[in-house]
Design an enzyme around this catalytic site. Sequence first.
Site, PDB file in Angstrom:
ATOM      1  N   SER A 146      53.249 108.835  49.348  1.00  0.00           N
ATOM      2  CA  SER A 146      52.653 107.519  49.762  1.00  0.00           C
ATOM      3  C   SER A 146      52.332 107.645  51.333  1.00  0.00           C
ATOM      4  O   SER A 146      51.548 108.515  51.728  1.00  0.00           O
ATOM      5  CB  SER A 146      53.594 106.277  49.448  1.00  0.00           C
ATOM      6  OG  SER A 146      52.889 105.254  49.393  1.00  0.00           O
ATOM      7  N   ASP A 176      50.870 106.352  42.912  1.00  0.00           N
ATOM      8  CA  ASP A 176      51.568 106.223  43.992  1.00  0.00           C
ATOM      9  C   ASP A 176      53.016 107.028  43.412  1.00  0.00           C
ATOM     10  O   ASP A 176      53.578 106.872  42.703  1.00  0.00           O
ATOM     11  CB  ASP A 176      52.076 105.056  44.441  1.00  0.00           C
ATOM     12  CG  ASP A 176      52.994 105.078  45.890  1.00  0.00           C
ATOM     13  OD1 ASP A 176      53.972 105.879  46.122  1.00  0.00           O
ATOM     14  OD2 ASP A 176      52.767 104.246  46.899  1.00  0.00           O
TER      15      ASP A 176
END
Length: 732
Positions: free
Chosen positions: A61, A205
């Site tokens: 991320s 993600d």
Amino acid sequence: MKKIALLFIVFISLTVFSQEQKRPKIGLVLSGGGAKGFAHIGVLKVLEEAGVKIDYIGGTSMGAVIGGLYASGYNATQIDSIFQATNFNELINDFIPRSSKNFYERRNDELYALVLPFNKMKIGIPEALSKGMYNYNLLSRITRNVRHIKDFNKLPIPFLCIGTNIETGEEVLLNKGNLAQAMIASSAFPSLFSPVEIDGKILVDGGVVNNYPIEEVRKLGADIIIGVDVQNDLLDRTQLKDATKILVQITNLQSIERMKRNVTNTDIYIKPDVTQYGVISFDKGNEIIRKGEEATFAVYEQLKKIVDESNPYQKPKLELRSDSLQIRAINSNELDNYTKEYVIGKLRFKPGTKTCYDDLLKGINNINATKNFSAISYSLEANKEDVDLNINLKENATKTYLKFGLHYDNLFKSGVLVNLTRKKTLFKNDIASLDIILGDNIRYNLDYYIENGFNLSFGFKSHYNQFNRNVAKEISSSTVNNPDINSLNVDFTDMTNQAYFQSLFVQKFLIGGGIELKYLKIKSETLANVDPIIDNSNYFSVFGYMKYDSFDNKYFPKKGWYFTGDVQSYLLSSNYTGDFKPYSIAKGDFGVAATLFKNATVKFQTDAGFSFGQQSVAFFNFVLGGYGFNPLHNFKYLYGYDYLSVAANSYIKSTGTVDYEFLKKNHVNFSANFANIGDRIFESVDWISIPKYSGYAVGYGLETVIGPIEIKYSWSPEQPKGFTWFSIGFLF
């Protein structure tokens, strides 16, 4: 002597190589956490200060984004500068500059308050808030030094990041391919950013499955792991008070236990205190960076133990290569609904041309602005001395949309706008749109347009407008010399149909032309003892136009300029009045806006029009007065005068406005306009004489999701009273 020197150099090289071989390899693991990941920048600053050399980096991320930039060659100070210069509101909302939208797309964004997908008679909701193109464009530009490196092990620092296969829930290791795309995929927070397709896998993600890829970094060859953890522990029910926190909690449920296990295997563990910040606390970036610095200084003694004090590492500043690009070829995947010419036309540069990253990103923004594609990715591949631009587009499966808008002004009164838009109705590249406006005055707008890139584009428009209002008596030739009549209360009906073509000129100006058939009916009960119908005729005309618009905002511009100019020749009429003779009208409008100082802007505008040829038709004269309505036909604003209260076949007007944004989206402004209005004023020096008409206005404006809400008080020294005008919502 030469042999001795050579032996000395070889000895020194072998010594340095031996020391490098003995030095433990250090891996850096950066966890995800949205804006909390700013702490990684503070960590990197202190690592550099301590002289720590990082040999491998793994991230998830935001950790993937910052880690990827560090691996590509940037030092911590440069990364800090990049993030300080980034507008995160624009990033989250996938901001598309107004300049990237064509005139149709601007109208779409500046007309409808709500847009919803409509498929199989069912209304849907958008897939995500953002496609992430703003972020993708930014990362593509700043990683251009390594754009040809497809194996992340060959980056200046070997790198990997983690994504999650949204279809299977499996962890996906990203260590090859397009670096910018990999970073975007790893940071595609569900519902905030659209999933990213890589090698046939739909990724979101990586923090969903592995927010701390320590095992993967050890496999690269790391002996010592420095780990930075910005992930929050699970929240209790009292803390789960908004949608963002709930989404983060859901994301953390699966990875939290794995995170705890991985932390125990970390050699130097850094845990910045970022519990008071959220994943979208981008406005607190500097505070979060300091938290990273503080947490790293807490383990400073541990860091010094892994540094060769005699030779601490100093990471050099990355020297960015030129952003000049010689595009040899433009390759796009096969599309069902759009042609390659359409795509190249949106880019606004052709194969074989020299361009730069700014122009490339503008072109990608142009494609994104169409909203015809749910996913856009691109890469630059070396081709001898030049590069090939490879674009991969995923067409938006939704082709039909329902759109809604609201508006009120003192001319057309209240209106609720319902729109049905359909793409690929008949041909590739086409779009059809129907507006139905319900309220005090029922109206419609029908548009059909086929866009063909650099080639000629074609379209058809049909509009129906009506209102009842007191207007200038000069619209009727039979009342001009009647001193007993100051104005007419008219029922005004206008139906206009146009067929047109248009194209870009020097890639900036829109030029076009076409034919028009207009039905005009004007009825007034003001006139006694005469036919109440002033006109009931069809008019056939030809027209041409040129447009340019670089304003950054239609309603409250801070910079840019615009120009419109058109000529229309009325050739035939059914001639209800018996007075028609062929003639022409020309008009132009120019405006420029600039920022005086922070939050204060000035806008200057001048517009003019005149008729030429035989005697003009009074109904098509320029009619001025009022503010806040959709200025169709030849209706023009004029501060200080009531709606449509001044009419003539020629005019020139200049307007200046000073606007101050005292709070975000809250504006106060002052305007002044001066005009000369009369019949054939350009045939003498009347148009440059002292203005005969003047007016002023003070106002307040608020930018909202339904459009601007404005109130203005206007007055003129030539008028006995002032006027208060309201305008609510986008103009239609």
